[in-house]
Design an enzyme around this catalytic site. Sequence first.
Site, short mmCIF file in Angstrom:
data_model
loop_
_atom_site.label_atom_id
_atom_site.label_comp_id
_atom_site.label_asym_id
_atom_site.label_seq_id
_atom_site.Cartn_x
_atom_site.Cartn_y
_atom_site.Cartn_z
N VAL A 59 0.82 -1.21 0.00
CA VAL A 59 0.00 0.00 0.00
C VAL A 59 0.86 1.27 0.00
O VAL A 59 0.69 2.15 -0.84
CB VAL A 59 -0.95 -0.01 1.22
CG1 VAL A 59 -1.57 1.35 1.45
CG2 VAL A 59 -2.05 -1.04 0.98
N ASP A 94 10.73 4.01 5.52
CA ASP A 94 10.55 2.66 6.07
C ASP A 94 11.62 2.42 7.12
O ASP A 94 12.65 3.11 7.14
CB ASP A 94 10.64 1.60 4.97
CG ASP A 94 9.82 0.36 5.30
OD1 ASP A 94 8.76 0.14 4.70
OD2 ASP A 94 10.22 -0.38 6.23
N LEU A 125 -6.85 -1.08 -3.15
CA LEU A 125 -6.10 -1.77 -4.21
C LEU A 125 -6.07 -3.27 -3.94
O LEU A 125 -6.19 -3.72 -2.80
CB LEU A 125 -4.68 -1.23 -4.31
CG LEU A 125 -3.68 -1.44 -3.17
CD1 LEU A 125 -3.08 -2.83 -3.15
CD2 LEU A 125 -2.56 -0.43 -3.27
N LYS A 130 -14.26 0.53 4.33
CA LYS A 130 -13.18 -0.42 4.04
C LYS A 130 -13.53 -1.83 4.53
O LYS A 130 -13.47 -2.81 3.80
CB LYS A 130 -11.88 0.07 4.68
CG LYS A 130 -10.72 -0.88 4.56
CD LYS A 130 -10.32 -1.12 3.12
CE LYS A 130 -9.39 -2.30 2.99
NZ LYS A 130 -9.15 -2.67 1.60
N GLY A 175 -6.96 -15.94 0.81
CA GLY A 175 -5.81 -15.74 1.71
C GLY A 175 -5.40 -14.29 1.60
O GLY A 175 -6.24 -13.42 1.39
N CYS A 228 -5.28 -9.28 3.68
CA CYS A 228 -6.44 -8.43 3.99
C CYS A 228 -7.69 -9.20 4.41
O CYS A 228 -8.15 -9.04 5.54
CB CYS A 228 -6.74 -7.54 2.80
SG CYS A 228 -5.47 -6.31 2.56
N1 LIG Z 1 -1.81 -5.42 0.81
C1 LIG Z 1 -3.02 -5.05 0.35
O1 LIG Z 1 -3.50 -5.55 -0.68
C2 LIG Z 1 -3.82 -4.01 1.07
C3 LIG Z 1 -4.93 -3.43 0.43
C4 LIG Z 1 -5.66 -2.46 1.12
C5 LIG Z 1 -5.32 -2.11 2.41
N2 LIG Z 1 -4.25 -2.71 3.01
C6 LIG Z 1 -3.90 -2.28 4.36
O2 LIG Z 1 -2.77 -1.41 4.28
C7 LIG Z 1 -1.90 -1.60 5.40
C8 LIG Z 1 -0.51 -1.95 4.91
O3 LIG Z 1 -0.56 -3.19 4.24
P1 LIG Z 1 0.65 -3.71 3.34
O4 LIG Z 1 0.21 -5.00 2.74
O5 LIG Z 1 1.12 -2.62 2.44
O6 LIG Z 1 1.75 -3.98 4.47
P2 LIG Z 1 3.27 -4.46 4.31
O7 LIG Z 1 3.54 -5.38 5.42
O8 LIG Z 1 3.50 -4.92 2.90
O9 LIG Z 1 4.11 -3.13 4.50
C9 LIG Z 1 4.23 -2.43 5.71
C10 LIG Z 1 5.55 -1.68 5.68
O10 LIG Z 1 5.60 -0.81 6.79
C11 LIG Z 1 6.94 -0.77 7.27
N3 LIG Z 1 6.97 -0.20 8.62
C12 LIG Z 1 6.67 -0.81 9.81
N4 LIG Z 1 6.81 0.06 10.83
C13 LIG Z 1 7.19 1.26 10.27
C14 LIG Z 1 7.49 2.54 10.79
N5 LIG Z 1 7.43 2.80 12.11
N6 LIG Z 1 7.83 3.50 9.93
C15 LIG Z 1 7.91 3.28 8.61
N7 LIG Z 1 7.64 2.08 8.05
C16 LIG Z 1 7.31 1.08 8.88
C17 LIG Z 1 7.38 -2.22 7.15
O11 LIG Z 1 8.79 -2.34 7.21
C18 LIG Z 1 6.77 -2.58 5.79
O12 LIG Z 1 7.69 -2.30 4.74
C19 LIG Z 1 -2.57 -2.67 6.25
O13 LIG Z 1 -3.35 -2.06 7.22
C20 LIG Z 1 -3.45 -3.41 5.26
O14 LIG Z 1 -4.56 -4.01 5.87
C21 LIG Z 1 -3.48 -3.63 2.36
#
Ligand SMILES: NC(=O)c1ccc[n+]([C@@H]2O[C@H](COP(=O)([O-])OP(=O)(O)OC[C@H]3O[C@@H](n4cnc5c(N)ncnc54)[C@H](O)[C@@H]3O)[C@@H](O)[C@H]2O)c1
Length: 441
Positions: free
Chosen positions: A11, A30, A151, A207, A260, A263
Site C-alpha cells: 500500500v 521505512d 487496491l 473499508k 488468503g 487483507c
Molecule cells: N496489501 C493489500 O492488498 C492491502 C490493500 C488495502 C489495504 N491494506 C492495508 O494497508 C496496510 C498496509 O498493508 P501492506 O500490505 O502494504 O503492508 P506491508 O507489510 O506490505 O508493509 C508495511 C511496511 O511498513 C513498514 N513499517 C513498519 N513500521 C514502520 C514505521 N514505524 N515507519 C515506517 N515504516 C514502517 C514495514 O517495514 C513494511 O515495509 C494494512 O493495514 C493493510 O490491511 C493492504
Amino acid sequence: MKIAVAGTGYVGLVTGVALAHVGHNVTCVDIDEEKIKKMRKGNSPIYEEGLEDLMRKNKERLTYTTDYKKAYSDAEVIFVGVGTPERSDGSANLDYVYAVCDNIIESITKNVVVVIKSTVPIGTNDKVEEYLNSHVKKGIHISVASNPEFLAQGTAVRDTLYASRIVVGCEDDLARSVMEEVYRPFTQDPYNVPYLTMNRRSAEMVKYASNDFLALKISYINEISNFCEEIGADITEVTRGMSYDKRIGDKFLNSGIGYGGSCFPKDTKALHYLSVEKDVELKTVKACIDVNKHQKLHLFKKLKEDYGNKNLKGLNVAILGATFKPGTDDLREAPSIDNVKALLDYEVNVSIYDPVGLDRFEKIFGNSINYYDNIDDCIKDKDVVMIMTEWDTIKNYDIGKFSKLMKNPVIYDGRNCYPLSIVSQYKVEYISMGRKEVHNI
Ligand SMILES: NC(=O)c1ccc[n+]([C@@H]2O[C@H](COP(=O)([O-])OP(=O)(O)OC[C@H]3O[C@@H](n4cnc5c(N)ncnc54)[C@H](O)[C@@H]3O)[C@@H](O)[C@H]2O)c1
C-alpha cells in the site's frame, strides 16, 4: 505538495509512487534498511506489475529514506501505510500505526495532516488524532483524515491510478481542503476517479464492509461449490447462470480453496472482533471466517479420502502455485501453506513450483520440501499434482505433459484451472472444485 509516506509495502509504496506520478514530491519512509537500499537503486522490494517502471519514471520526485525525522518535519501531509496485522484474538494490532505516531510527534515542527491509509478498526482515527494532539509540542495541531485503500495485490498500480473510488473521511476543514488538493489530479483526466467524502468512522467502515462483503461472496460460492459436489451440479455452470443477474455480477464467483492474503483473513476477523466487543456479533462475517478456514483444506481432505491416511506416507506430491493469488509474491495466509503443512504432517514428499514466490516459501519451509522454478521438473515422476494458485503458466500448461512426465497423472485442482471438456480428452485423473471428477486412467 510535499508528502511523506510511512511504510513502503504494497500500500505505502504504490501510494507514494502514484502520488509522485501525478506531480507531488514524495518521501517514502521505512524502518527496513534493505528495502530502502533496494528502492534507491530503482528496484521494487515487492512484485507488482508496472511498479518499477513508475519508480524509475518519477525518480526526481521520489526519495527513499529511513530518516523519518527529516521526512516528517518537511511534509505538509503524512500518509500512514504500515501493517495492521491480526493479533491472536483476531483484533487488529495497531502497534505499527502508533509507532509512526510517536515518530511524527517527535519530528514535526508545524501543523500537518496525517492520513491513515492502513486498515484500522472503526474509531481508530479519532483515537489517533487525540493521541497525536495530546503528545505533540504545544502550538502545533494535527488533523487526521481516514483514507482507506482498496487496491488489490497483482493489480495494485492500476487500482491506485484508476481507483474505483477515493474515500476520504474528515472532521475538519483543513484536512478536507488538503485532501482535495492531494487527490485533485486523480479526479481529472485521464484518471477520473470518483472522490467521496464522509465522516471518519464511515470511511473506516467502508473499508471493512467492502472487504468483508467480498470475502463473504467467496465463502458463499465455495460453500455452494462444495454442495454441488454432493448433489451432482457443476459450479461453473451454476455461477455462469447466476452471473447474468446484474445484481450478482460475474466477479468473485470462482470456487476454490479459499481466500488468503494480508487483507480478507484479518479484516473479517477484526470486524467480527469489534462487533463482539460491542455486543452485536456480525453472524454473517463469523460464518464467512468459519467456511474459509475449512475450505483451505478441502482439496487435502479429498486427497486423504482417496488415498487413505496410511497411504499418504511417502507419496510424492507436486504443488503448483505458492502465492495466495496470481500476480503477487505475497504468501500471507496462502492456502498453499496450510496444505503443505498438512501434507508434511502425513510424511508426504512435497515439491513446489511458483513463478515468483519460492524465496519467501523457502523462508517458511526450509529444506523440508523441494523447490522448482519450472513446472516440468516439479511434476516429473510425481504421484500427485495439487494446484493452489491459478498462475497463467499453470492455466496455460500443456495438459498432455501431466501424463508424459508424472508417474501417475493424478491432478487435484484447487482453482479449476482447466475446463472439464478439455481435461476429459487426456489420460488423467482430475479432481477439481464443485465439478464432476474425471477418471481417464
Ligand atoms: N496489501 C493489500 O492488498 C492491502 C490493500 C488495502 C489495504 N491494506 C492495508 O494497508 C496496510 C498496509 O498493508 P501492506 O500490505 O502494504 O503492508 P506491508 O507489510 O506490505 O508493509 C508495511 C511496511 O511498513 C513498514 N513499517 C513498519 N513500521 C514502520 C514505521 N514505524 N515507519 C515506517 N515504516 C514502517 C514495514 O517495514 C513494511 O515495509 C494494512 O493495514 C493493510 O490491511 C493492504
